[in-house]
Scaffold this motif. Structure first.
Motif, PDB file in Angstrom:
ATOM      1  N   GLU A  23     -28.735 -64.119 -84.666  1.00 16.00           N
ATOM      2  CA  GLU A  23     -28.741 -65.484 -84.136  1.00 16.00           C
ATOM      3  C   GLU A  23     -28.821 -65.421 -82.614  1.00 16.00           C
ATOM      4  O   GLU A  23     -28.355 -64.465 -81.992  1.00 16.00           O
ATOM      5  N   VAL A  24     -29.396 -66.442 -82.015  1.00 19.81           N
ATOM      6  CA  VAL A  24     -29.590 -66.457 -80.565  1.00 19.81           C
ATOM      7  C   VAL A  24     -28.599 -67.405 -79.904  1.00 19.81           C
ATOM      8  O   VAL A  24     -28.520 -68.585 -80.258  1.00 19.81           O
ATOM      9  N   GLY A  25     -27.831 -66.892 -78.942  1.00 24.45           N
ATOM     10  CA  GLY A  25     -26.917 -67.725 -78.178  1.00 24.45           C
ATOM     11  C   GLY A  25     -27.664 -68.563 -77.163  1.00 24.45           C
ATOM     12  O   GLY A  25     -28.854 -68.340 -76.904  1.00 24.45           O
ATOM     13  N   GLU A  26     -26.955 -69.498 -76.547  1.00 19.46           N
ATOM     14  CA  GLU A  26     -27.642 -70.444 -75.657  1.00 19.46           C
ATOM     15  C   GLU A  26     -28.218 -69.786 -74.407  1.00 19.46           C
ATOM     16  O   GLU A  26     -29.187 -70.290 -73.833  1.00 19.46           O
ATOM     17  N   PHE A  27     -27.652 -68.658 -73.975  1.00 20.08           N
ATOM     18  CA  PHE A  27     -28.181 -67.942 -72.810  1.00 20.08           C
ATOM     19  C   PHE A  27     -28.943 -66.679 -73.208  1.00 20.08           C
ATOM     20  O   PHE A  27     -29.221 -65.826 -72.374  1.00 20.08           O
ATOM     21  N   GLU A  28     -29.300 -66.557 -74.486  1.00 18.44           N
ATOM     22  CA  GLU A  28     -29.969 -65.369 -74.990  1.00 18.44           C
ATOM     23  C   GLU A  28     -31.415 -65.641 -75.378  1.00 18.44           C
ATOM     24  O   GLU A  28     -31.796 -66.789 -75.613  1.00 18.44           O
ATOM     25  N   VAL A  29     -32.184 -64.568 -75.461  1.00 17.72           N
ATOM     26  CA  VAL A  29     -33.513 -64.641 -76.053  1.00 17.72           C
ATOM     27  C   VAL A  29     -33.521 -63.741 -77.284  1.00 17.72           C
ATOM     28  O   VAL A  29     -32.759 -62.773 -77.365  1.00 17.72           O
ATOM     29  N   LEU A  30     -34.374 -64.072 -78.220  1.00 20.82           N
ATOM     30  CA  LEU A  30     -34.639 -63.183 -79.350  1.00 20.82           C
ATOM     31  C   LEU A  30     -35.886 -62.401 -78.988  1.00 20.82           C
ATOM     32  O   LEU A  30     -36.951 -62.971 -78.760  1.00 20.82           O
ATOM     33  N   ALA A  31     -35.743 -61.080 -78.898  1.00 20.31           N
ATOM     34  CA  ALA A  31     -36.869 -60.231 -78.529  1.00 20.31           C
ATOM     35  C   ALA A  31     -37.414 -59.521 -79.754  1.00 20.31           C
ATOM     36  O   ALA A  31     -36.651 -58.955 -80.542  1.00 20.31           O
ATOM     37  N   LYS A  32     -38.729 -59.565 -79.909  1.00 23.11           N
ATOM     38  CA  LYS A  32     -39.412 -58.751 -80.908  1.00 23.11           C
ATOM     39  C   LYS A  32     -39.608 -57.379 -80.266  1.00 23.11           C
ATOM     40  O   LYS A  32     -40.314 -57.243 -79.267  1.00 23.11           O
ATOM     41  N   ILE A  33     -38.948 -56.360 -80.818  1.00 22.57           N
ATOM     42  CA  ILE A  33     -38.967 -55.035 -80.205  1.00 22.57           C
ATOM     43  C   ILE A  33     -40.253 -54.292 -80.575  1.00 22.57           C
ATOM     44  O   ILE A  33     -40.588 -54.174 -81.753  1.00 22.57           O
ATOM     45  N   HIS A  34     -40.957 -53.810 -79.560  1.00 21.93           N
ATOM     46  CA  HIS A  34     -42.162 -53.007 -79.782  1.00 21.93           C
ATOM     47  C   HIS A  34     -41.865 -51.515 -79.730  1.00 21.93           C
ATOM     48  O   HIS A  34     -42.476 -50.737 -80.462  1.00 21.93           O
ATOM     49  N   ALA A  35     -40.938 -51.120 -78.840  1.00 21.67           N
ATOM     50  CA  ALA A  35     -40.594 -49.705 -78.703  1.00 21.67           C
ATOM     51  C   ALA A  35     -39.172 -49.586 -78.170  1.00 21.67           C
ATOM     52  O   ALA A  35     -38.684 -50.460 -77.454  1.00 21.67           O
ATOM     53  N   ALA A  36     -38.515 -48.486 -78.546  1.00 24.98           N
ATOM     54  CA  ALA A  36     -37.169 -48.189 -78.060  1.00 24.98           C
ATOM     55  C   ALA A  36     -37.132 -46.714 -77.691  1.00 24.98           C
ATOM     56  O   ALA A  36     -37.995 -45.939 -78.110  1.00 24.98           O
ATOM     57  N   SER A  37     -36.130 -46.318 -76.911  1.00 24.63           N
ATOM     58  CA  SER A  37     -36.041 -44.898 -76.561  1.00 24.63           C
ATOM     59  C   SER A  37     -34.739 -44.292 -77.064  1.00 24.63           C
ATOM     60  O   SER A  37     -33.765 -44.998 -77.314  1.00 24.63           O
ATOM     61  N   ILE A  38     -34.767 -42.973 -77.239  1.00 25.25           N
ATOM     62  CA  ILE A  38     -33.583 -42.225 -77.648  1.00 25.25           C
ATOM     63  C   ILE A  38     -32.868 -41.749 -76.398  1.00 25.25           C
ATOM     64  O   ILE A  38     -33.493 -41.230 -75.472  1.00 25.25           O
ATOM     65  N   ASN A  39     -31.547 -41.911 -76.356  1.00 27.00           N
ATOM     66  CA  ASN A  39     -30.742 -41.481 -75.223  1.00 27.00           C
ATOM     67  C   ASN A  39     -29.498 -40.744 -75.707  1.00 27.00           C
ATOM     68  O   ASN A  39     -29.006 -41.019 -76.810  1.00 27.00           O
ATOM     69  N   PRO A  40     -28.960 -39.831 -74.892  1.00 27.85           N
ATOM     70  CA  PRO A  40     -27.744 -39.122 -75.304  1.00 27.85           C
ATOM     71  C   PRO A  40     -26.590 -40.042 -75.686  1.00 27.85           C
ATOM     72  O   PRO A  40     -25.770 -39.688 -76.540  1.00 27.85           O
ATOM     73  N   ILE A  41     -26.527 -41.238 -75.081  1.00 27.90           N
ATOM     74  CA  ILE A  41     -25.453 -42.166 -75.433  1.00 27.90           C
ATOM     75  C   ILE A  41     -25.520 -42.561 -76.911  1.00 27.90           C
ATOM     76  O   ILE A  41     -24.506 -42.882 -77.529  1.00 27.90           O
ATOM     77  N   ASP A  42     -26.720 -42.493 -77.502  1.00 30.72           N
ATOM     78  CA  ASP A  42     -26.852 -42.813 -78.927  1.00 30.72           C
ATOM     79  C   ASP A  42     -26.063 -41.832 -79.785  1.00 30.72           C
ATOM     80  O   ASP A  42     -25.414 -42.225 -80.755  1.00 30.72           O
ATOM     81  N   PHE A  43     -26.118 -40.522 -79.434  1.00 31.43           N
ATOM     82  CA  PHE A  43     -25.345 -39.549 -80.226  1.00 31.43           C
ATOM     83  C   PHE A  43     -23.860 -39.745 -79.990  1.00 31.43           C
ATOM     84  O   PHE A  43     -23.045 -39.617 -80.912  1.00 31.43           O
ATOM     85  N   LYS A  44     -23.496 -40.038 -78.721  1.00 36.37           N
ATOM     86  CA  LYS A  44     -22.079 -40.193 -78.397  1.00 36.37           C
ATOM     87  C   LYS A  44     -21.480 -41.390 -79.133  1.00 36.37           C
ATOM     88  O   LYS A  44     -20.354 -41.315 -79.641  1.00 36.37           O
ATOM     89  N   ILE A  45     -22.227 -42.488 -79.195  1.00 36.56           N
ATOM     90  CA  ILE A  45     -21.754 -43.658 -79.934  1.00 36.56           C
ATOM     91  C   ILE A  45     -21.659 -43.333 -81.420  1.00 36.56           C
ATOM     92  O   ILE A  45     -20.654 -43.620 -82.076  1.00 36.56           O
ATOM     93  N   ARG A  46     -22.703 -42.707 -81.960  1.00 30.14           N
ATOM     94  CA  ARG A  46     -22.713 -42.345 -83.384  1.00 30.14           C
ATOM     95  C   ARG A  46     -21.518 -41.475 -83.752  1.00 30.14           C
ATOM     96  O   ARG A  46     -20.895 -41.668 -84.796  1.00 30.14           O
ATOM     97  N   ASP A  47     -21.179 -40.545 -82.878  1.00 32.57           N
ATOM     98  CA  ASP A  47     -20.113 -39.591 -83.168  1.00 32.57           C
ATOM     99  C   ASP A  47     -18.722 -40.090 -82.776  1.00 32.57           C
ATOM    100  O   ASP A  47     -17.741 -39.363 -82.892  1.00 32.57           O
ATOM    101  N   GLY A  48     -18.639 -41.328 -82.274  1.00 29.18           N
ATOM    102  CA  GLY A  48     -17.342 -41.899 -81.931  1.00 29.18           C
ATOM    103  C   GLY A  48     -16.761 -41.401 -80.625  1.00 29.18           C
ATOM    104  O   GLY A  48     -15.564 -41.552 -80.364  1.00 29.18           O
ATOM    105  N   LYS A  49     -17.611 -40.819 -79.764  1.00 26.75           N
ATOM    106  CA  LYS A  49     -17.105 -40.218 -78.530  1.00 26.75           C
ATOM    107  C   LYS A  49     -16.856 -41.216 -77.404  1.00 26.75           C
ATOM    108  O   LYS A  49     -16.308 -40.838 -76.364  1.00 26.75           O
TER     109      LYS A  49
END
Length: 332
Positions: A23-49
Motif C-alpha cells: 500500500e502507498v502512504g500519502e508521502f510515498e510512491v509505488l515504484a515498479k522495480i526494474h533492477a536491484a543490486s546485491i550488497n553485503p548488508i543483505d547477507f548481514k540482515i539475512r543472518d540477523g547480524k
C-alpha cells in the motif's frame, strides 16, 4: 507481486513468493522495480547480524537499493509523477527491493541519471550514499589529503575511489592482482596487493581510512594514519559516539561502548577518531550523485547481471568475495 523472501533469520536459500503489492502512504510512491543490486548488508540482515540496530518482521523481503519507474503516487507527493524514472535506497524500516514493487518515501528518491541504464542505475544508490556520507559528511576529505580505501575493487570501493579522486585526494587501496587493472583505471594512486603485502607496513601518515572490511583489517588501519587522522568503517563495531548520535538509548549505547572497547583504545593510542557508519537514505544526496554520473565524473562498475529468479545464485556469488564492482538483479 513476486518477491524474494526469508521466513526466519539465517534462512538459505531465498524463496520466490507471491505477496501483496504494498500500500502507498500519502508521502510515498509505488515504484515498479526494474533492477536491484546485491550488497553485503543483505547477507548481514539475512543472518540477523544487524538485529541490535534494526529488527525486522518475518517474512522479510530482502534488497536495499533499486532503479525503476513510478507507478503510483501518494496524495501528498509533490516531487514525482507517474512515469518518472527513479533510483533510490529505501529507509531501513522499508527495505525490500528484491520484488516487483516497493512503496518508498519521496524524500528517499531521486530521478535516475539520464545516461545510465536501469541496471547501471541500480548499482549506485547504496554504494554511492555510503561513499558520500563516509568521505564528505564524516571524513570531510580535503584536496591533497591522503586516504586509504580498503577493498578498492569491491562495490563500495570502486565508487569511493572515484569520489575521492573527484575531491582531489591521493588514494591508496587494497586489492588482489585480479583487481589491480580495475582500481588503477579508476584513479588509485597506489595499490597494495593484500595477498603479498601488508598495507600497515607500507603506508604511513595518511589523513583518513575508509574501512569496508572490519575485524583485524580495521584494527591494523590505525597504523597508517597520522595523529589526528580519521577512520570510518561500515563493517566495524558501532561505538558510544554512534549510539549517542543516533539516539540509541542508554542501554544500547553502553553495549556499543563495551563491544568497541578495543577500537576506543586504538583511538587513544593513535590520537585518532573512529566513526561507525550506518548509512542513511537521502534523495538529496542521490541528486548530487546523479549530477556526477551525468557529467561522466563517476562511472558505474558492474560485474554481473542475474535474472530475478537467480537471486540466490547472485547472493552466493556476492558472498564468494570474487566480484569486481556490483552484482545486479534484472527484475523487469
Amino acid at each position: 507481486m513476486r518477491a524474494m523472501i526469508i521466513e526466519k533469520y539465517g534462512e538459505v536459500p531465498l524463496r520466490m513468493a507471491d505477496v501483496p503489492t504494498p500500500e502507498v502512504g500519502e508521502f510515498e510512491v509505488l515504484a515498479k522495480i526494474h533492477a536491484a543490486s546485491i550488497n553485503p548488508i543483505d547477507f548481514k540482515i539475512r543472518d540477523g547480524k544487524v538485529k541490535l540496530l534494526v529488527k525486522y518482521k518475518m517474512p522479510l523481503i530482502l534488497g536495499n537499493d533499486f532503479s525503476g519507474v513510478v507507478a503510483k503516487v501518494g496524495a501528498k507527493v509533490t516531487r514525482f509523477k507517474v512515469g518518472d524514472e527513479i533510483y533510490a535506497r529505501p529507509r531501513k524500516s522499508k527495505i525490500g527491493t528484491f520484488a516487483d514493487y516497493i512503496a518508498i518515501h519521496e524524500d528517499d528518491i531521486a530521478l535516475k541519471p539520464k545516461n545510465l541504464s536501469f541496471e547501471e542505475a541500480a548499482s549506485i544508490p547504496l554504494v554511492g550514499l555510503t561513499s558520500y556520507q563516509a568521505l564528505v559528511d564524516i571524513l570531510q576529505l580535503q584536496k591533497e589529503q591522503k586516504i586509504l580505501i580498503q577493498a578498492g575493487a569491491g562495490g563500495v570501493g570502486t565508487f569511493a575511489i572515484q569520489l575521492a579522486k573527484l575531491m582531489g585526494a591521493t588514494v591508496a587501496t587494497t586489492a588482489s592482482e585480479a583487481g589491480e587493472h580495475l582500481v588503477n583505471s579508476l584513479g588509485a594512486d597506489e595499490m597494495i596487493n593484500y595477498k603479498t603485502e601488508k598495507f600497515e607496513e607500507t603506508l604511513r601518515n595518511y589523513d583518513a581510512v575508509f574501512d569496508t572490511l572490519g575485524g583485524e583489517v580495521l584494527e591494523k588501519s590505525f597504523e597508517v594514519i597520522k595523529s589526528g587522522g580519521k577512520i570510518v568503517s561500515v563493517s566495524g563495531l558501532p561505538n558510544a559516539h554512534f549510539g549517542k548520535e543516533n539516539g540509541s538509548g542508554f542501554i544500547k549505547t553502553l553495549l556499543f561502548s563495551v563491544a568497541s572497547h578495543k577500537l576506543s583504545a586504538l583511538e587513544k593510542k593513535h590520537h585518532a577518531q573512529y566513526r561507525f557508519l550506518f548509512m542513511k537514505p537521502s534523495g538529496e544526496q542521490l541528486r548530487i550523485i546523479a549530477n556526477y554520473m551525468e557529467a561522466g565524473k563517476i562511472k558505474p562498475i558492474i560485474d554481473r547481471v542475474y535474472p530475478f529468479e537467480d537471486a540466490q545464485k547472485a547472493m552466493e556469488y556476492a558472498e564468494s568475495g570474487r566480484a569486481k564492482g556490483k552484482i545486479i538483479l534484472k527484475i523487469k
